[in-house]
Design a protein around this motif. Sequence first.
Motif, PDB file in Angstrom:
ATOM      1  N   ALA A   1      -9.956 -33.988 -18.835  1.00 16.00           N
ATOM      2  CA  ALA A   1      -9.036 -32.763 -18.883  1.00 16.00           C
ATOM      3  C   ALA A   1      -8.576 -32.650 -20.274  1.00 16.00           C
ATOM      4  CB  ALA A   1      -8.005 -32.561 -17.730  1.00 16.00           C
ATOM      5  N   PHE A   2      -9.100 -31.580 -21.009  1.00 18.25           N
ATOM      6  CA  PHE A   2      -8.889 -31.420 -22.415  1.00 18.25           C
ATOM      7  C   PHE A   2      -7.235 -31.268 -22.803  1.00 18.25           C
ATOM      8  CE2 PHE A   2      -8.306 -29.082 -26.433  1.00 18.25           C
ATOM      9  CZ  PHE A   2      -8.963 -29.927 -27.193  1.00 18.25           C
ATOM     10  N   GLU A   3      -6.897 -32.011 -23.566  1.00 14.78           N
ATOM     11  CA  GLU A   3      -5.578 -31.976 -24.160  1.00 14.78           C
ATOM     12  C   GLU A   3      -5.542 -32.180 -25.707  1.00 14.78           C
ATOM     13  OE1 GLU A   3      -1.989 -35.363 -23.953  1.00 14.78           O
ATOM     14  OE2 GLU A   3      -3.075 -34.731 -21.887  1.00 14.78           O
ATOM     15  N   LEU A   4      -4.833 -31.130 -26.287  1.00 14.80           N
ATOM     16  CA  LEU A   4      -4.816 -31.250 -27.695  1.00 14.80           C
ATOM     17  C   LEU A   4      -3.760 -32.030 -28.208  1.00 14.80           C
ATOM     18  CD1 LEU A   4      -6.000 -29.801 -30.200  1.00 14.80           C
ATOM     19  CD2 LEU A   4      -4.390 -27.953 -29.929  1.00 14.80           C
ATOM     20  N   SER A   5      -3.926 -33.366 -28.325  1.00 17.10           N
ATOM     21  CA  SER A   5      -3.061 -34.304 -29.010  1.00 17.10           C
ATOM     22  C   SER A   5      -4.141 -35.524 -29.536  1.00 17.10           C
ATOM     23  CB  SER A   5      -2.163 -34.919 -28.031  1.00 17.10           C
ATOM     24  OG  SER A   5      -2.919 -35.543 -27.142  1.00 17.10           O
ATOM     25  N   LEU A   6      -3.448 -36.067 -30.543  1.00 14.16           N
ATOM     26  CA  LEU A   6      -4.193 -37.212 -31.055  1.00 14.16           C
ATOM     27  C   LEU A   6      -4.324 -38.552 -30.218  1.00 14.16           C
ATOM     28  CD1 LEU A   6      -5.379 -38.363 -33.676  1.00 14.16           C
ATOM     29  CD2 LEU A   6      -3.177 -39.151 -34.485  1.00 14.16           C
ATOM     30  N   GLU A   7      -3.340 -38.425 -29.380  1.00 16.27           N
ATOM     31  CA  GLU A   7      -3.429 -39.699 -28.431  1.00 16.27           C
ATOM     32  C   GLU A   7      -4.535 -39.665 -27.559  1.00 16.27           C
ATOM     33  OE1 GLU A   7      -0.356 -38.022 -28.557  1.00 16.27           O
ATOM     34  OE2 GLU A   7       0.507 -39.394 -30.033  1.00 16.27           O
ATOM     35  N   TRP A   8      -4.586 -38.369 -26.908  1.00 14.87           N
ATOM     36  CA  TRP A   8      -5.658 -38.068 -26.035  1.00 14.87           C
ATOM     37  C   TRP A   8      -7.184 -38.204 -26.717  1.00 14.87           C
ATOM     38  CZ3 TRP A   8      -9.722 -34.492 -26.374  1.00 14.87           C
ATOM     39  CH2 TRP A   8     -10.485 -34.306 -25.082  1.00 14.87           C
ATOM     40  N   LEU A   9      -7.235 -37.702 -28.067  1.00 13.85           N
ATOM     41  CA  LEU A   9      -8.636 -37.745 -28.526  1.00 13.85           C
ATOM     42  C   LEU A   9      -8.985 -39.241 -28.823  1.00 13.85           C
ATOM     43  CD1 LEU A   9     -10.805 -36.513 -30.183  1.00 13.85           C
ATOM     44  CD2 LEU A   9      -9.246 -36.744 -32.410  1.00 13.85           C
ATOM     45  N   ILE A  10      -7.925 -40.292 -29.366  1.00 11.43           N
ATOM     46  CA  ILE A  10      -8.221 -41.561 -29.417  1.00 11.43           C
ATOM     47  C   ILE A  10      -8.537 -42.357 -28.325  1.00 11.43           C
ATOM     48  CG2 ILE A  10      -7.087 -43.793 -30.124  1.00 11.43           C
ATOM     49  CD1 ILE A  10      -5.626 -42.112 -32.121  1.00 11.43           C
ATOM     50  N   GLU A  11      -7.827 -41.998 -27.022  1.00 10.38           N
ATOM     51  CA  GLU A  11      -8.266 -42.642 -25.876  1.00 10.38           C
ATOM     52  C   GLU A  11      -9.562 -42.139 -25.184  1.00 10.38           C
ATOM     53  OE1 GLU A  11      -6.355 -42.057 -21.379  1.00 10.38           O
ATOM     54  OE2 GLU A  11      -4.885 -42.118 -23.074  1.00 10.38           O
ATOM     55  N   GLU A  12      -9.853 -40.987 -25.595  1.00  8.09           N
ATOM     56  CA  GLU A  12     -11.198 -40.434 -24.835  1.00  8.09           C
ATOM     57  C   GLU A  12     -12.306 -41.126 -25.765  1.00  8.09           C
ATOM     58  OE1 GLU A  12     -12.004 -39.015 -21.997  1.00  8.09           O
ATOM     59  OE2 GLU A  12      -9.681 -38.959 -21.814  1.00  8.09           O
ATOM     60  N   ILE A  13     -12.158 -41.209 -27.263  1.00  9.94           N
ATOM     61  CA  ILE A  13     -13.334 -41.547 -28.053  1.00  9.94           C
ATOM     62  C   ILE A  13     -13.418 -43.130 -27.676  1.00  9.94           C
ATOM     63  CG2 ILE A  13     -13.709 -42.146 -30.282  1.00  9.94           C
ATOM     64  CD1 ILE A  13     -12.791 -39.633 -31.287  1.00  9.94           C
ATOM     65  N   ALA A  14     -12.286 -43.833 -27.488  1.00  9.83           N
ATOM     66  CA  ALA A  14     -12.452 -45.220 -26.941  1.00  9.83           C
ATOM     67  C   ALA A  14     -13.306 -45.415 -25.616  1.00  9.83           C
ATOM     68  CB  ALA A  14     -11.008 -45.965 -26.922  1.00  9.83           C
ATOM     69  N   LYS A  15     -13.194 -44.367 -24.962  1.00  5.92           N
ATOM     70  CA  LYS A  15     -13.771 -44.626 -23.773  1.00  5.92           C
ATOM     71  C   LYS A  15     -15.393 -43.990 -23.702  1.00  5.92           C
ATOM     72  CE  LYS A  15     -10.105 -42.923 -20.569  1.00  5.92           C
ATOM     73  NZ  LYS A  15      -9.730 -41.799 -19.783  1.00  5.92           N
ATOM     74  N   VAL A  16     -15.687 -43.440 -24.673  1.00  7.73           N
ATOM     75  CA  VAL A  16     -17.078 -42.668 -24.662  1.00  7.73           C
ATOM     76  C   VAL A  16     -17.887 -42.960 -26.022  1.00  7.73           C
ATOM     77  CG1 VAL A  16     -16.367 -40.659 -23.179  1.00  7.73           C
ATOM     78  CG2 VAL A  16     -16.513 -40.378 -25.748  1.00  7.73           C
TER      79      VAL A  16
END
Length: 169
Positions: free
Chosen positions: A113-128
Amino acid sequence: MARKFFKRYMPDPEKIKSNKSLRFMGTWLHDPNLFHLNRRSASLAFFIGLFVAFLPIPSQMIVAAALAILVRCNLPISVLLVWITNPVTMPAIFYGAYKVGAIILQVPTQDFAFELSLEWLIEEIAKVWQPLLLGSVICGVISGTIGYVVVRATWRFHVITRWKNRKHR
């Protein structure tokens, strides 16, 4: 054919060489092969531009320019083709590359689920990042190779056609 079309829209090499913001490049921009249009130069530029367009990195234009200078192929074409991945097409291209990488690595695709935050971006990039990077390189090599072959074949076909027409005249 393509030479006349590209020459019409290509920037003037002298303007690029005299640009103040590009002075740090020194004499590297003075190589005539960087602005020469022939079958080899254009096809290599297509390969580089399409390959770099699929890489999920910032400053793709700089990478494409550096590779074009290193390989000594047409600089404007390789930099221009990077814009295939623009803000409109980027999500679809990188999602497709991610799917290709996930299939090859046999990793299940992640729903998010898209969320506009740096934490979300870092967490998702770490997964994919692994499937995204692998898929991007594979898609870049495939699209670059297709572009290379198509430009070479189209250029050759056009030259042969012109030879035949000249012979008939």
